[in-house]
Design an enzyme around this catalytic site. Sequence first.
Site, PDB file in Angstrom:
ATOM      1  N   LYS A  21      59.122  28.485 -23.586  1.00 23.24           N
ATOM      2  CA  LYS A  21      58.235  27.339 -23.383  1.00 23.24           C
ATOM      3  C   LYS A  21      58.894  26.042 -23.840  1.00 23.24           C
ATOM      4  O   LYS A  21      58.845  25.015 -23.149  1.00 23.24           O
ATOM      5  CB  LYS A  21      56.942  27.594 -24.153  1.00 23.24           C
ATOM      6  CG  LYS A  21      56.100  26.366 -24.501  1.00 23.24           C
ATOM      7  CD  LYS A  21      54.936  26.766 -25.394  1.00 23.24           C
ATOM      8  CE  LYS A  21      54.125  25.581 -25.875  1.00 23.24           C
ATOM      9  NZ  LYS A  21      54.739  24.909 -27.030  1.00 23.24           N
ATOM     10  N   ASN A  22      59.519  26.066 -25.021  1.00 16.72           N
ATOM     11  CA  ASN A  22      60.052  24.836 -25.609  1.00 16.72           C
ATOM     12  C   ASN A  22      61.374  24.381 -24.997  1.00 16.72           C
ATOM     13  O   ASN A  22      61.912  23.346 -25.383  1.00 16.72           O
ATOM     14  CB  ASN A  22      60.210  25.010 -27.125  1.00 16.72           C
ATOM     15  CG  ASN A  22      58.870  25.104 -27.825  1.00 16.72           C
ATOM     16  OD1 ASN A  22      57.863  24.576 -27.338  1.00 16.72           O
ATOM     17  ND2 ASN A  22      58.840  25.789 -28.955  1.00 16.72           N
ATOM     18  N   CYS A 115      48.479  21.059 -29.825  1.00 15.63           N
ATOM     19  CA  CYS A 115      47.947  21.677 -31.037  1.00 15.63           C
ATOM     20  C   CYS A 115      47.981  20.692 -32.187  1.00 15.63           C
ATOM     21  O   CYS A 115      49.012  20.082 -32.466  1.00 15.63           O
ATOM     22  CB  CYS A 115      48.765  22.910 -31.415  1.00 15.63           C
ATOM     23  SG  CYS A 115      48.573  24.297 -30.298  1.00 15.63           S
ATOM     24  N   ASP A 300      57.953  27.140 -36.312  1.00 13.91           N
ATOM     25  CA  ASP A 300      56.965  27.898 -35.534  1.00 13.91           C
ATOM     26  C   ASP A 300      56.799  29.330 -36.035  1.00 13.91           C
ATOM     27  O   ASP A 300      55.791  29.980 -35.746  1.00 13.91           O
ATOM     28  CB  ASP A 300      57.363  27.932 -34.057  1.00 13.91           C
ATOM     29  CG  ASP A 300      56.937  26.672 -33.317  1.00 13.91           C
ATOM     30  OD1 ASP A 300      56.172  25.891 -33.889  1.00 13.91           O
ATOM     31  OD2 ASP A 300      57.386  26.471 -32.176  1.00 13.91           O
ATOM     32  N   ILE A 322      59.214  20.780 -42.310  1.00 13.56           N
ATOM     33  CA  ILE A 322      58.984  19.979 -41.104  1.00 13.56           C
ATOM     34  C   ILE A 322      57.533  19.530 -41.041  1.00 13.56           C
ATOM     35  O   ILE A 322      57.229  18.350 -40.865  1.00 13.56           O
ATOM     36  CB  ILE A 322      59.357  20.773 -39.833  1.00 13.56           C
ATOM     37  CG1 ILE A 322      60.807  21.263 -39.911  1.00 13.56           C
ATOM     38  CG2 ILE A 322      59.145  19.903 -38.595  1.00 13.56           C
ATOM     39  CD1 ILE A 322      61.831  20.162 -39.964  1.00 13.56           C
TER      40      ILE A 322
END
Length: 413
Positions: A21-22, A115, A300, A322
Site C-alpha cells: 500500500k505505502n 487514520c 507501523d 515517530i
Amino acid sequence: MEYLEIEKSFIDGMVFISGAKNIALPLIYASLLSRGVHIYENVPDIVDIRITLQILNQLNVKTKFKDNVLEIDTSEFKFSGLPFELIKKLRASYYLLGVLIPQINKLSFTYPGGCSFQERPIDYHLEGFKKVGVKIIENNDVLSFDNTSLKSGVVILPKPSVGTTINLLFTMVQIKGKSEIVNPSFDFEVKEVIKYLNKIGHLIEIEENKLIVYGGCSTPIKHFIPYDRVEVATFALIGAAINRLLILGVDDNSINSLLSFFDIMSVKYEYHDNALFVEKSSLNKDVKLTLSVDPYINTDLGPLLCAFLLQNKKISIIEDTIYPSRNKYVEELKKIGANIEVVNNKIIIFPNSKFKEGVMVGKDLRGTMSLLIASLISEKKQKVFGLEYLERGYEDIINKLKKINTKIRRKEQ
C-alpha cells in the site's frame, strides 16, 4: 454497524502477501509526472487505492483496475481544481502536492485525512517546498501554493520523514538543475520510489546522508509493485503467536528489522526464496524496542508488536520516536485484561495478562489489527469494531484470515 467476532483459533496454512500500500499509493500519484499510459502490477485492491483512483478520475485521468493490474491514462489530464472531500479521506493524497505544484501555477489544497491516531501535520512538506521557491499561504484549512518562483535548492529535513522525502522528490525531478535533500528517509518505501523514478527517466543519486536530484522528463512504463512488508509482519506475528504459518511474497531487504526482532526473542523461523515460515515460540526475554526509520523497526509495526508481546513472560517496552502518542489501542487492549500501561508515551507490557471476553473498538488501521491479534492470543471470544480501517490497508483481509483457520465472522450490531 459491522464488527468482527473472533474465537480461539488454530492458525495453520499459508498466505499470499499483496502489493505494498505505502509504495503503490505514491507511485499512482507519480503517474501525473508524465502524459501517457502507465501500468502498475500487483496493486492491492483496498479502500485507499479506490479513493485515490476517484481523485485521479476527477482530474480527467482514465483508470482501469482489474485483477491487481492498474492502467492509468494521463493523456487527457486536465486540472480544474481538487476534490477536497476525497483528499480529506486519505493522508497519502498529500503526494498530489509534490507532483502538481510544479505543473499548476496557483494550486489550492486542503489538509489530508486518513487514520488519526495522533496529530500528523505536514509542516516538513510545506517547509521543504518553501526552500525550492514555492510561496504558501495558509487560510484556515485551505493552503494556496504559488510556483512562479520555483527553483532548484537544498532542503535539510529536521528528521527523516518518508512522506516528506517522497513528496520533495516528486517536485525536484520536475525542476531544472540540481537539488538536494539532506537527512532524508532511506526507508524501504523511499528506496523503491527512487528506483521507480530513475526507471522512468529521472536521475536521483543516493549518498551517505543526502539525495541528489537532477530535474528532467519522464516516460510512462510498466512497473511491478513490491510486496507489503507490513502485511508480511502482520501474518508473521499471527503465526508466531498462535501456531505456525507459511508466508509467500516476501521481498528481500524489506523485513530485516522484523527478523532481527525474531532473533532477539528466539522466535523460530526460516526464510528462503521469498518465503517465510514461522512457528509459535515461547517469549521469555526483557526487551525494549525503538520504533523509527530504517534500520529500526517501522512505526507501523508498533501496535502489532504490542499485541504479540502480551505473551512475553518478561517486561517489554515499546517507544515510538515517530509518533510518540500512537497508543489509543492500549486502552482497548485493557478491556480484555491486557496487563499494559502507557508511561510518558512509552508502552510497558507486563507479563501474566488475565484475558477475558470483551468488546474493543479500533480507531485506526494498525491499531485495529493489534486488537485482532490480541483477540487470537486471548483464546476468548472477542468483538472488534473497526473493520473499515482494516479494509483501508489490507486486501481481502477477512478471507485471508479464514484461509489460515482463523475463526472470524463479520457481524452487524
